[in-house]
Design a protein around this motif. Structure first.
Motif, mmCIF file in Angstrom:
data_model
loop_
_atom_site.group_PDB
_atom_site.id
_atom_site.type_symbol
_atom_site.label_atom_id
_atom_site.label_comp_id
_atom_site.label_asym_id
_atom_site.label_seq_id
_atom_site.Cartn_x
_atom_site.Cartn_y
_atom_site.Cartn_z
ATOM 1 N N ALA A 1 -7.117 82.828 30.766
ATOM 2 C CA ALA A 1 -6.529 83.903 29.967
ATOM 3 C C ALA A 1 -7.058 85.272 30.385
ATOM 4 O O ALA A 1 -6.383 86.293 30.193
ATOM 5 N N ARG A 2 -8.239 85.288 31.010
ATOM 6 C CA ARG A 2 -8.819 86.543 31.506
ATOM 7 C C ARG A 2 -8.371 86.860 32.928
ATOM 8 O O ARG A 2 -8.814 87.844 33.513
ATOM 9 N N GLY A 3 -7.514 85.992 33.500
ATOM 10 C CA GLY A 3 -6.966 86.270 34.813
ATOM 11 C C GLY A 3 -7.554 85.495 35.963
ATOM 12 O O GLY A 3 -7.156 85.698 37.116
ATOM 13 N N LEU A 4 -8.499 84.594 35.691
ATOM 14 C CA LEU A 4 -9.116 83.811 36.763
ATOM 15 C C LEU A 4 -8.239 82.599 37.080
ATOM 16 O O LEU A 4 -7.840 81.854 36.175
ATOM 17 N N GLU A 5 -7.918 82.408 38.348
ATOM 18 C CA GLU A 5 -7.146 81.231 38.758
ATOM 19 C C GLU A 5 -8.090 80.050 38.953
ATOM 20 O O GLU A 5 -9.016 80.113 39.765
ATOM 21 N N ILE A 6 -7.853 78.976 38.219
ATOM 22 C CA ILE A 6 -8.702 77.783 38.291
ATOM 23 C C ILE A 6 -7.808 76.576 38.494
ATOM 24 O O ILE A 6 -6.885 76.335 37.705
ATOM 25 N N ARG B 1 -19.936 70.597 31.196
ATOM 26 C CA ARG B 1 -19.257 71.714 30.515
ATOM 27 C C ARG B 1 -20.036 73.011 30.701
ATOM 28 O O ARG B 1 -19.471 74.053 31.063
ATOM 29 N N ASP B 2 -21.355 72.950 30.489
ATOM 30 C CA ASP B 2 -22.178 74.149 30.620
ATOM 31 C C ASP B 2 -22.183 74.655 32.061
ATOM 32 O O ASP B 2 -22.157 75.866 32.298
ATOM 33 N N LEU B 3 -22.209 73.728 33.005
ATOM 34 C CA LEU B 3 -22.207 74.104 34.416
ATOM 35 C C LEU B 3 -20.908 74.825 34.778
ATOM 36 O O LEU B 3 -20.915 75.876 35.431
ATOM 37 N N ALA B 4 -19.787 74.261 34.345
ATOM 38 C CA ALA B 4 -18.501 74.904 34.623
ATOM 39 C C ALA B 4 -18.428 76.277 33.972
ATOM 40 O O ALA B 4 -17.958 77.244 34.589
ATOM 41 N N GLU B 5 -18.889 76.378 32.739
ATOM 42 C CA GLU B 5 -18.861 77.664 32.026
ATOM 43 C C GLU B 5 -19.637 78.726 32.802
ATOM 44 O O GLU B 5 -19.167 79.864 32.984
ATOM 45 N N VAL C 1 -12.934 74.045 29.178
ATOM 46 C CA VAL C 1 -13.628 75.325 29.335
ATOM 47 C C VAL C 1 -12.765 76.329 30.093
ATOM 48 O O VAL C 1 -12.926 77.546 29.959
ATOM 49 N N CYS C 2 -11.824 75.839 30.895
ATOM 50 C CA CYS C 2 -11.082 76.706 31.807
ATOM 51 C C CYS C 2 -10.109 77.644 31.096
ATOM 52 O O CYS C 2 -9.856 78.762 31.577
ATOM 53 N N ALA C 3 -9.534 77.213 29.988
ATOM 54 C CA ALA C 3 -8.458 77.979 29.355
ATOM 55 C C ALA C 3 -8.835 79.430 29.055
ATOM 56 O O ALA C 3 -8.069 80.349 29.387
ATOM 57 N N PRO C 4 -9.985 79.712 28.434
ATOM 58 C CA PRO C 4 -10.306 81.126 28.144
ATOM 59 C C PRO C 4 -10.457 81.966 29.402
ATOM 60 O O PRO C 4 -10.107 83.153 29.403
ATOM 61 N N TRP C 5 -10.955 81.369 30.482
ATOM 62 C CA TRP C 5 -11.134 82.133 31.720
ATOM 63 C C TRP C 5 -9.795 82.354 32.419
ATOM 64 O O TRP C 5 -9.576 83.399 33.046
#
Length: 283
Positions: A144-149, A80-84, A138-142
């Motif tokens: 929401a900021r516009g990052l495609e994951i 989780r920390d690594l992905a964040e 972890v992906c959801a907030p990013w």
């Protein structure tokens, strides 16, 4: 203009094989740069310890194979920390797409012969699956900021799987034991060859339109463990399957096939073994 991709995690079992493939067959229309924690010729960066070095220019895609795996003695929760850390770096440096390696372990074990689809509930049965589930949240907030994951729920990669890695530790004269179930057959799993996986990642990194948030990644047709062991010339013998063992754990990859044009050979266990033999560690 070439795309620039950063490969994060080229020192693990999967990463080493893919890096060798790309050394021999560089991606078309893309510059592939590797992240390293020590090699000065590459992007020197430890995501868990430092911020991303800005001097390496812009990247269009992060291909993330890095992760904490069972058996290393490391805390699986660090996934989780690594992905964040990686997603923060991607967002802050203007990366447009992240291909983030997850695992089929997030699904757990199916009832009967059901092949998991991306829409199925996540019910992991072990700590690794739980850690990868946690990582995906972890992906959801990013996003929401516009990052495609795109989280890639990868099945067994031939050569990095337990069957072939366990066989490499056998003593001379020892045989690998494969579970035999009541119907006389053994386990069936979703696999992909390392070279095929590399080509899948290239296709996804190049894709001009947004990708789904999750994709199962394996060859379309599952393979049997007995077939892989035989084709790899591994001595093996049947043993009765223990109570609670699962015969069929497979992935439905119809969604992936919308992006990548699989060939018949991609599901051939002999071709998977050929890819592994070409790309495996020789030291």
């Amino acid at each position: 203009m070439l795309d620039r991709w950063l490969l994060i995690g080229s020192t693990g079992r999967v990463g080493r094989m893919l890096a060798r493939h790309w050394d021999e067959c560089p991606p078309e229309q893309a510059e592939l740069v590797r992240q390293s924690r020590g090699d000065p010729a590459e992007v020197r960066w430890d995501p868990l310890l430092s911020s991303f070095p800005q001097e390496h220019g812009a990247f269009s895609c992060f291909i993330v194979l890095a992760g904490i795996v069972p058996g290393t003695g490391s805390d699986l929760r660090l996934n989780r920390d690594l992905a964040e850390a990686i997603l923060r770096a991607a967002h802050d440096t203007g990366v447009s797409r992240v291909l983030l390696s997850s695992s089929s372990a997030v699904y757990g074990a199916p009832p009967g012969r059901h092949a998991f689809r991306e829409t199925d509930p996540l019910e992991p049965r072990n700590a690794y699956g739980e850690a990868k589930c946690d990582m995906e949240t972890v992906c959801a907030p990013w996003r929401a900021r516009g990052l495609e994951i795109c989280c890639l729920r990868i099945g067994n990669v031939c050569g990095a799987d337990m069957l072939l890695t366990n066989s490499s530790r056998m003593e001379t004269g020892e045989s690998l034991h494969i579970d035999r179930f009541d119907d006389g057959a053994g386990p069936e799993r979703s696999y992909i060859g390392p070279a095929t996986l590399a080509r899948v990642l290239e296709t996804l990194a190049h894709h001009p339109a947004p990708l789904p948030e999750t994709l199962n990644v394996a060859a379309p047709d599952p393979v049997t463990m007995a077939a892989l062991a035989s084709l790899a010339d591994i001595p093996w013998a049947w043993k009765p399957a223990p109570i609670g063992a699962y015969q069929n754990i497979t992935l439905d990859c119809e969604r992936l096939a919308e992006f990548y044009p699989f060939s018949v050979s991609d599901s051939d266990p002999a071709e998977m073994i050929r890819q592994w033999l070409r790309l495996r560690d020789t030291k």
